[in-house]
Design a protein around this motif. Structure first.
Motif, PDB file in Angstrom:
ATOM      1  N   GLU A  91       0.831  -1.206   0.000  1.00  0.00           N
ATOM      2  CA  GLU A  91       0.000   0.000   0.000  1.00  0.00           C
ATOM      3  C   GLU A  91       0.864   1.255   0.000  1.00  0.00           C
ATOM      4  O   GLU A  91       0.451   2.304  -0.484  1.00  0.00           O
ATOM      5  CB  GLU A  91      -0.931   0.001   1.216  1.00  0.00           C
ATOM      6  CG  GLU A  91      -2.009  -1.059   1.168  1.00  0.00           C
ATOM      7  CD  GLU A  91      -2.937  -0.859  -0.015  1.00  0.00           C
ATOM      8  OE1 GLU A  91      -3.317   0.284  -0.297  1.00  0.00           O
ATOM      9  OE2 GLU A  91      -3.279  -1.870  -0.659  1.00  0.00           O
ATOM     10  N   ARG A  94       0.618   6.700   1.527  1.00  0.00           N
ATOM     11  CA  ARG A  94      -0.204   7.492   0.621  1.00  0.00           C
ATOM     12  C   ARG A  94      -0.319   8.910   1.158  1.00  0.00           C
ATOM     13  O   ARG A  94      -0.576   9.120   2.345  1.00  0.00           O
ATOM     14  CB  ARG A  94      -1.582   6.884   0.445  1.00  0.00           C
ATOM     15  CG  ARG A  94      -2.416   7.588  -0.632  1.00  0.00           C
ATOM     16  CD  ARG A  94      -3.730   6.877  -0.875  1.00  0.00           C
ATOM     17  NE  ARG A  94      -4.517   7.564  -1.902  1.00  0.00           N
ATOM     18  CZ  ARG A  94      -4.464   7.301  -3.181  1.00  0.00           C
ATOM     19  NH1 ARG A  94      -3.644   6.373  -3.617  1.00  0.00           N
ATOM     20  NH2 ARG A  94      -5.208   7.967  -4.052  1.00  0.00           N
ATOM     21  N   ARG A 539       2.235   8.268  -3.610  1.00  0.00           N
ATOM     22  CA  ARG A 539       2.571   7.199  -2.674  1.00  0.00           C
ATOM     23  C   ARG A 539       4.081   7.038  -2.655  1.00  0.00           C
ATOM     24  O   ARG A 539       4.747   7.237  -3.658  1.00  0.00           O
ATOM     25  CB  ARG A 539       1.937   5.872  -3.085  1.00  0.00           C
ATOM     26  CG  ARG A 539       0.494   5.704  -2.658  1.00  0.00           C
ATOM     27  CD  ARG A 539      -0.039   4.354  -3.065  1.00  0.00           C
ATOM     28  NE  ARG A 539      -1.449   4.211  -2.724  1.00  0.00           N
ATOM     29  CZ  ARG A 539      -2.216   3.226  -3.159  1.00  0.00           C
ATOM     30  NH1 ARG A 539      -1.716   2.313  -3.957  1.00  0.00           N
ATOM     31  NH2 ARG A 539      -3.475   3.155  -2.799  1.00  0.00           N
ATOM     32  N   TYR A 541       6.965   4.154  -1.721  1.00  0.00           N
ATOM     33  CA  TYR A 541       7.151   2.729  -1.481  1.00  0.00           C
ATOM     34  C   TYR A 541       8.588   2.457  -1.063  1.00  0.00           C
ATOM     35  O   TYR A 541       9.511   3.149  -1.489  1.00  0.00           O
ATOM     36  CB  TYR A 541       6.854   1.920  -2.743  1.00  0.00           C
ATOM     37  CG  TYR A 541       5.455   2.069  -3.287  1.00  0.00           C
ATOM     38  CD1 TYR A 541       4.448   1.188  -2.917  1.00  0.00           C
ATOM     39  CD2 TYR A 541       5.145   3.067  -4.199  1.00  0.00           C
ATOM     40  CE1 TYR A 541       3.163   1.309  -3.431  1.00  0.00           C
ATOM     41  CE2 TYR A 541       3.868   3.199  -4.722  1.00  0.00           C
ATOM     42  CZ  TYR A 541       2.882   2.315  -4.337  1.00  0.00           C
ATOM     43  OH  TYR A 541       1.620   2.443  -4.845  1.00  0.00           O
TER      44      TYR A 541
END
Length: 800
Positions: A91, A94, A539, A541
């Motif tokens: 995910e 974010r 986002r 990561y």
């Protein structure tokens, strides 16, 4: 009266023609029925017919079976990739504001090799009150935000991080963040490690900016403290006041280049801290009336290089801010096109590399502004030698917009991305591509930006991001990015590949984080767009760089929950792979079923054309005889004596790889034997009484050949056509197996070509399906041919 007679004559002719047609149809029916009665008595013929019908039905129904695309679909990352994710897993972190630049980091000072990254920096924001433009700091442990510095304008450049203080003691470090903004401000911020303000956004004396003329395009800096220390021997630089400073260089859209004396590191033992110092403008110069590229400082610190949007490159002396005297024309000119990347420089004496929007790489000697030897090309139109080396993807000219460039510290390789989807690693000594890797997946040919990043410090891996439009150039909301991790800068073997939604802006960064010191982590940030192109969110990561691809996956029915190897455990996504996957994660069942269409297409069309050519040659040669026969048969002998497979290989290597070209090649070399057989049969038939009768009635030669002789040799042609189908399928498989097939089409031969690069004995689920299918189809047509041979040649029939 005459009209009535004429009408009756037409009616009689029509009735006769209709009667003849009906008789012909009855004759064909009787002939087919008789042949079928003979054929069904052949067991091998029925077996061959059954196998052939099975593959034909499979080929015809394959588009309606809901199969996965053989090249454009690949298994989810969860199934094929073993990798440790951070920042909330896949995910990511974010944010409501997009990230418009790459992520950078700072290293926490420590003795020896104990340094590690303890803070990440990313530029982002929407420019409103809720998400203002600015620089954001994050904790590399969980991606938690630490502070954000509001700039009031979008940050245009990557964030440069430099420690002016101690590299071993965090308390004596002096960290500065350098970047430029769209509003023309050049910022230098101070961040801390142990100070009480270390977790707060820079403000007051920790913030400095200088307004420049135009939007800031690029920033570079160089450490001149202790110059020259093995870098150079210029007395004017030794005597220059900035010998004890870092220099900061910045370029703008209005063509200005600036040089600033960096902060002076002055440790105050009384206060146990660094004295606050600010950059000072050393010189400024309007280099051009058009926008500049980002500047690049030579390794020896003597020169700075900058390009312009109209294809010029300037070499400027750092001490004076003037053009390098040895550059005769003051600039290096691109013959055609424009600079698509900013220059990079390496070595002493310096060498400068830069690329253009039409696929050329330029290598310039930094001392005199001339092109380096071997870095040139021959213009196709004028046949003149021009500057720039043209990249090639597997022999073909790339011609794309070269989007980014990276360079190894020793200058042995430069790594370049192209809008064609390729990433290249060019050996700077031999000037050839040691890597020409296609980042496109299957038929996804809408890659628009490829950004390489070589991590020379921690992993020695080559990271490549490929932005893909997902075949919808007008809708950026569904764009995605694939991150590749390659073994090295000179090896295109992919260690792992990760797909993420959104567009990765800038290049990824690899860093060491203290709890993960066994292997570096890789971090990158994405931005999401609305369908109209408006950036909406982002986002960030983070993954451990030691990922492993576990493909090819075995069939799901052989997996079990308790298997030791993860590839033999059921796929986490829940997908079911009846025949497993290949090394790219493509579904083998889909490839096998859909490959039958190509196999039968190649077989039938190649056989039809080759038999048609052979029948025509045999008819003409056998009937006309004499000189025509001699010429045609000598040409046929040439075709027969030529080795078929080597000839196919030569033709396939010369022509572009395509299924239609393969069909053409097989057709052109496969008719010789049929022509010989048909000629022999025609020589016998033309002496028969019914041919003499046709001549007596005044039939023309062409009518005799195609009306009377051709129907009698047609069964023989059909017999050889069954053998030609299996031969064509084998030839296509052989060409594809040795790498001369059509890479854009998945055939059984291409499957075998890909499996040969893997461990075929252990990956039996990948090797056996195409091999078994090729064997069965070829056997089916061979058995059919044997059964037809018994029909055509009554002497071969079994006595009942």
């Amino acid at each position: 009266m005459r009209g009535w007679i004429r009408g009756c004559s037409c009616e009689v002719i029509t009735m006769v023609s209709s009667k003849q047609i009906k008789e012909k149809i009855r004759d064909y029916r009787r002939s087919i029925k008789h042949s079928w009665l003979l054929f069904k008595d052949s067991r091998i013929g029925m077996v061959g017919l059954g196998i052939m019908i099975f593959f034909i039905v499979m080929a015809l129904t394959s588009p309606y079976l809901g199969l996965r695309h053989p090249m454009d679909w690949w298994a989810p990352d969860d199934d094929i990739l073993e990798i440790t994710p951070y920042f909330n897993g896949d995910e990511g972190v974010r944010t409501t504001g997009p990230f418009m630049q790459g992520v950078t980091y700072r290293m926490r000072p420590a003795p020896g090799t104990a340094q590690y990254a303890d803070r990440l920096y990313a530029a982002g924001g929407k420019g409103n009150l809720i998400d203002p433009y600015g620089l954001y700091a994050y904790d590399p442990d969980d991606g938690r935000g630490v502070w954000n510095f509001v700039t009031g304008s979008e940050i245009n450049t990557p964030v440069n991080v430099n420690n002016y203080g101690s590299g071993t003691n965090a308390g004596e470090a002096d960290l500065r963040l350098i970047f430029g903004c769209d509003n023309g401000r050049l910022y230098v911020l101070r961040d801390g490690f142990v100070e009480n303000w270390a977790n707060f956004a820079p403000s007051g004396e920790r913030e400095w900016y200088h307004p420049l003329n135009g939007s800031v395009v690029g920033v570079d800096y160089h450490d001149y403290r202790g110059y020259p220390v093995g870098l150079g021997a210029r007395q004017d630089l030794k005597d220059n006041p900035f010998n004890q400073y870092d220099l900061i260089f910045a370029s703008t859209t209005n063509g200005y280049l600036y040089a600033f004396e960096g902060p002076t590191p002055q440790w105050n033992p009384v206060t146990n801290s660094w004295n606050v110092t600010r950059p000072i403008l050393l010189w400024e110069r309007q280099v051009s009336n058009v926008s500049l590229t980002a500047p690049a400082v030579s390794d020896n610190g003597e020169y700075v290089y900058v390009g312009t949007n109209d294809g010029l490159l300037y070499g400027i002396d750092v001490a004076s801010g003037l053009d390098i005297p040895e550059w005769n024309d003051a600039v290096y000119r691109v013959t055609d096109g424009y600079w698509s990347t900013s220059p990079v420089t390496v070595g002493n004496p310096p060498v400068v590399y830069a690329t253009t929007g039409d696929g050329f790489v330029h290598c310039i000697i930094g001392l005199n502004g001339t092109a380096k030897e071997l870095w040139s090309h021959i213009d196709i139109d004028s046949r003149e030698t021009k500057n720039g080396y043209q990249l090639k993807d597997r022999g073909d000219i790339d011609g794309g917009n070269l989007t980014d460039i990276d360079i190894l510290p020793d200058g042995s390789q430069i790594i370049i991305g192209s809008s064609t989807g390729y990433v290249y690693s060019v050996n700077t000594q031999s000037v050839n591509e040691s890597i020409a890797f296609d980042t496109r997946i299957g038929l996804q040919d809408t890659v628009i930006n490829v950004v390489p990043y070589y991590d020379w410090q921690f992993t020695q891996y080559l990271f490549v991001t490929a932005i893909n439009l997902n075949d919808t150039a007008t809708d950026p909301s569904d764009d995605f990015t694939i991150l590749y991790c390659m073994a090295s800068a000179a090896n295109s073997s992919v260690k792992w590949r990760k797909t993420v939604d959104g567009v990765v802006m800038g290049h990824p960064a690899s860093y060491l984080y203290n709890p993960h010191l066994s292997k570096a982590d890789v971090v990158f940030a994405t931005v999401f767009f609305e369908p109209d192109g408006t950036p909406t969110a982002g986002r960030m990561y983070s993954y451990n760089a030691a990922g492993t691809v576990i493909t090819p996956l075995p069939p799901t029915w052989v997996t079990s929950e308790g298997a030791e190897e993860s590839k033999y455990q059921p796929p986490p996504s829940g997908n079911y792979y009846w025949l497993g996957t290949d090394s790219q994660g493509h579904d083998i069942l889909s490839q096998t079923v859909l490959g039958s269409r190509i196999a039968l297409l190649v077989g039938f069309m190649s056989a039809f054309f080759s038999i048609s050519i052979g029948v025509i040659f045999g008819l003409v040669s056998g009937y006309y005889g004499k000189g025509i026969d001699a010429i045609l048969m000598r040409f046929t002998d040439v075709i027969l004596v030529l080795p078929a497979l080597p000839l196919l290989i030569i033709f396939a290597a010369i022509m572009n790889p395509s299924i239609w070209n393969i069909i053409l090649i097989i057709s052109l070399v496969g008719w010789g034997g049929v022509a010989r057989v048909i000629r022999a049969e025609v020589l016998s038939l033309k002496e028969r009484p019914f041919i003499d009768s046709a001549r007596v009635t005044g039939a023309s030669k062409s009518r005799i050949m195609f009306k009377h002789i051709a129907p009698n040799v047609l069964p023989l042609g059909l017999l050889y056509m069954t053998f030609a189908v299996s031969g064509a399928i084998l030839f296509e498989a052989a060409l594809s197996f040795i790498g001369l097939g059509d890479p854009s089409t998945m055939t059984w031969g291409m499957m075998l070509n890909y499996v040969q690069h893997s461990n075929a004995l252990t990956n039996w689920w990948w090797l056996l399906p195409p091999g078994i299918c090729i064997t069965l189809v070829c056997m089916a047509f061979f058995l059919l041919g044997r059964a037809f041979d018994e029909i055509v040649n009554p002497r071969l029939r079994r006595r009942r």
